[in-house]
Design a protein around this motif. Structure first.
Motif, PDB file in Angstrom:
ATOM      1  N   ASP A   1      88.558  59.892  31.658  1.00 30.06           N
ATOM      2  CA  ASP A   1      88.005  59.540  30.324  1.00 30.06           C
ATOM      3  C   ASP A   1      86.405  60.830  30.660  1.00 30.06           C
ATOM      4  O   ASP A   1      86.103  61.102  31.250  1.00 30.06           O
ATOM      5  CB  ASP A   1      87.431  58.204  30.712  1.00 30.06           C
ATOM      6  N   ALA A   2      85.156  60.342  29.576  1.00 32.34           N
ATOM      7  CA  ALA A   2      83.676  60.586  29.359  1.00 32.34           C
ATOM      8  C   ALA A   2      83.777  61.230  30.628  1.00 32.34           C
ATOM      9  O   ALA A   2      82.938  61.694  31.236  1.00 32.34           O
ATOM     10  CB  ALA A   2      83.387  60.720  28.449  1.00 32.34           C
ATOM     11  N   HIS A   3      83.353  60.081  31.435  1.00 31.55           N
ATOM     12  CA  HIS A   3      82.205  59.266  32.517  1.00 31.55           C
ATOM     13  C   HIS A   3      83.013  60.441  33.412  1.00 31.55           C
ATOM     14  O   HIS A   3      82.453  61.025  34.252  1.00 31.55           O
ATOM     15  CB  HIS A   3      82.531  58.301  32.849  1.00 31.55           C
ATOM     16  N   SER A   4      84.603  60.485  34.307  1.00 33.19           N
ATOM     17  CA  SER A   4      84.840  61.003  34.858  1.00 33.19           C
ATOM     18  C   SER A   4      85.030  62.524  34.510  1.00 33.19           C
ATOM     19  O   SER A   4      84.830  63.571  35.407  1.00 33.19           O
ATOM     20  CB  SER A   4      87.005  60.561  34.787  1.00 33.19           C
ATOM     21  N   LEU A   5      84.672  62.994  33.333  1.00 33.57           N
ATOM     22  CA  LEU A   5      84.941  64.391  33.166  1.00 33.57           C
ATOM     23  C   LEU A   5      83.085  64.892  33.891  1.00 33.57           C
ATOM     24  O   LEU A   5      83.348  66.271  33.839  1.00 33.57           O
ATOM     25  CB  LEU A   5      84.805  64.934  31.660  1.00 33.57           C
ATOM     26  N   TRP A   6      82.502  63.947  33.360  1.00 39.59           N
ATOM     27  CA  TRP A   6      80.665  64.156  33.903  1.00 39.59           C
ATOM     28  C   TRP A   6      80.789  63.859  35.679  1.00 39.59           C
ATOM     29  O   TRP A   6      80.058  65.743  35.474  1.00 39.59           O
ATOM     30  CB  TRP A   6      80.046  62.806  33.240  1.00 39.59           C
ATOM     31  N   HIS A   7      81.814  63.835  36.118  1.00 43.74           N
ATOM     32  CA  HIS A   7      82.168  63.932  37.492  1.00 43.74           C
ATOM     33  C   HIS A   7      82.126  65.600  37.958  1.00 43.74           C
ATOM     34  O   HIS A   7      81.969  65.857  38.649  1.00 43.74           O
ATOM     35  CB  HIS A   7      82.645  63.027  38.520  1.00 43.74           C
ATOM     36  N   LEU A   8      83.506  65.805  36.989  1.00 44.72           N
ATOM     37  CA  LEU A   8      84.294  66.779  37.264  1.00 44.72           C
ATOM     38  C   LEU A   8      83.012  68.160  37.514  1.00 44.72           C
ATOM     39  O   LEU A   8      83.060  69.155  37.958  1.00 44.72           O
ATOM     40  CB  LEU A   8      85.595  67.084  36.072  1.00 44.72           C
ATOM     41  N   GLY A   9      82.370  67.992  36.097  1.00 44.40           N
ATOM     42  CA  GLY A   9      80.979  69.197  35.860  1.00 44.40           C
ATOM     43  C   GLY A   9      80.002  68.965  36.768  1.00 44.40           C
ATOM     44  O   GLY A   9      80.028  70.520  36.694  1.00 44.40           O
ATOM     45  N   THR A  10      80.056  68.394  37.812  1.00 41.36           N
ATOM     46  CA  THR A  10      78.652  68.545  38.664  1.00 41.36           C
ATOM     47  C   THR A  10      79.035  69.135  39.363  1.00 41.36           C
ATOM     48  O   THR A  10      78.195  69.856  40.308  1.00 41.36           O
ATOM     49  CB  THR A  10      78.560  67.369  38.593  1.00 41.36           C
ATOM     50  N   VAL A  11      80.331  69.884  40.007  1.00 38.10           N
ATOM     51  CA  VAL A  11      80.733  70.238  41.713  1.00 38.10           C
ATOM     52  C   VAL A  11      80.028  71.668  41.330  1.00 38.10           C
ATOM     53  O   VAL A  11      80.036  71.561  42.564  1.00 38.10           O
ATOM     54  CB  VAL A  11      82.576  69.810  41.362  1.00 38.10           C
ATOM     55  N   VAL A  12      80.684  72.411  40.422  1.00 45.02           N
ATOM     56  CA  VAL A  12      80.465  73.520  40.482  1.00 45.02           C
ATOM     57  C   VAL A  12      78.682  74.250  40.422  1.00 45.02           C
ATOM     58  O   VAL A  12      78.539  74.405  41.406  1.00 45.02           O
ATOM     59  CB  VAL A  12      81.490  74.804  39.086  1.00 45.02           C
ATOM     60  N   PRO A  13      78.201  73.627  39.438  1.00 46.61           N
ATOM     61  CA  PRO A  13      77.071  73.189  39.259  1.00 46.61           C
ATOM     62  C   PRO A  13      76.337  72.927  41.294  1.00 46.61           C
ATOM     63  O   PRO A  13      75.406  73.737  41.772  1.00 46.61           O
ATOM     64  CB  PRO A  13      75.996  72.309  38.693  1.00 46.61           C
ATOM     65  N   THR A  14      77.006  71.858  41.552  1.00 47.27           N
ATOM     66  CA  THR A  14      76.231  71.682  43.188  1.00 47.27           C
ATOM     67  C   THR A  14      76.954  73.218  43.875  1.00 47.27           C
ATOM     68  O   THR A  14      75.560  72.949  44.923  1.00 47.27           O
ATOM     69  CB  THR A  14      76.829  70.353  43.131  1.00 47.27           C
TER      70      THR A  14
END
Length: 243
Positions: A208-221
Motif C-alpha cells: 500500500d501507499a504507507h509501505s511504499l513511503w517506508h521503502l522510499g526512506t531507505v536510500v535517503p537514510t
C-alpha cells in the motif's frame, strides 16, 4: 462481479503472511533499521571519537533504529499499545532530527563563545520538554491523529528548511558535490512523503501507499549518513590545514 475493496475504520484489508498483518511495511521498516545500523557503523568507524558531533550522530542512529523496531512491531500486530509505541518512537525520531539540526548548523556543540554552551543547554531543555508534552498530551489528554501528524510535519518542515539553506550555503562555499546532498535528500523525502497521499487498496493485498513511503526512506537514510561522515571529515581536513 468484482466488488470494490472497502476500508474498515480507515484501514485497508491485507493478506497476512506468517501472522504478520502488513508484511511489506514490516519488511521495508526492517530495511530502514538496517540502513540506520549501517550508518551508525560508518559514524563510529570514520568519525574520530573526539569529534564533538559524533555523539549526536550516534544518538541519531540509536533513535532511528528504535523507531523502526517499533514500526516493525506495530505493523506485525496492530494493538493499542503497539500503535502508541510506534507513534511515540516515530515522534522521537522526528524531534531528535529537529534537535540536532541546529546543533550542527549553528555549531552549538562548540565551547567558544561560551554563550553557545548556554544555548545548547537551553535548546536541550526545550526539546526534552516538547517531547514530554507531546507524549503526555497523547497519553493523558487525547489520542489525536491530526495533532500528531501536524506536530511531526511542523518539526520536519523546520529541519528541512534549515538543511536546505545549509546545503545551498555550503555548496556555494566549497563547490563540492556532497555539499548539495542535504538539499537533494530533503527533496527525496518530500517526494516519498507524497506517497502517503495516494491512499489506494493494497496491491496484491500487501503493498500500500504507507509501505511504499517506508521503502522510499531507505536510500535517503543511507545517503544521509554518508553526508554526515563527509561533513565531519571536511571539517577535520580544514582544521589540519589551519594547523
Amino acid at each position: 462481479m468484482l466488488h470494490p475493496i472497502l476500508q474498515f475504520h480507515g484501514k485497508w484489508p491485507f493478506y497476512r503472511f506468517a501472522g504478520i498483518q502488513e508484511p511489506c511495511s514490516v519488511l521495508f521498516s526492517f530495511f530502514n533499521l538496517l540502513a540506520h545500523r549501517d550508518g551508525l557503523s560508518k559514524v563510529r568507524d570514520r568519525i574520530p571519537a573526539d569529534h564533538p558531533l559524533r555523539k549526536y550522530y550516534i544518538a541519531f542512529g540509536y533513535v532511528g533504529m528504535a523507531s523502526w523496531v517499533f514500526s516493525m512491531i506495530f505493523h506485525t500486530r496492530d494493538f493499542d499499545i503497539t500503535e502508541k509505541l510506534d507513534y511515540f518512537a516515530a515522534g522521537a525520531n522526528v524531534l531528535y532530527g529537529f534537535y540536532y539540526t541546529p546543533i550542527r548548523i549553528f555549531r552549538l556543540d562548540q565551547k567558544r563563545p561560551p554563550v553557545k554552551q548556554t544555548l545548547l543547554r537551553l535548546w536541550t531543555l526545550i526539546c526534552v520538554s516538547l517531547y514530554a508534552a507531546h507524549v503526555s498530551y497523547l497519553s493523558f489528554w487525547r489520542w489525536d491523529y491530526v495533532y500528531n501528524m501536524a506536530a511531526n510535519v511542523a518539526a520536519g518542515v523546520v529541519q528541512n528548511i534549515l538543511w536546505s539553506g545549509f546545503s545551498y550555503r555550503t555548496y556555494q562555499k566549497l563547490k563540492k558535490p556532497w555539499a548539495a546532498w542535504p538539499g537533494m535528500i530533503v527533496a527525496w523525502i518530500i517526494l516519498a512523503m507524497s506517497l502517503e497521499l495516494l491512499d489506494f487498496p493494497p496491491i496484491g493485498g500487501m503493498v500500500d501507499a504507507h509501505s511504499l513511503w517506508h521503502l522510499g526512506t531507505v536510500v535517503p537514510t543511507i545517503w544521509w549518513y554518508n553526508f554526515l561522515v563527509k561533513d565531519a571529515q571536511q571539517e577535520i581536513a580544514g582544521e589540519r590545514l589551519k594547523a
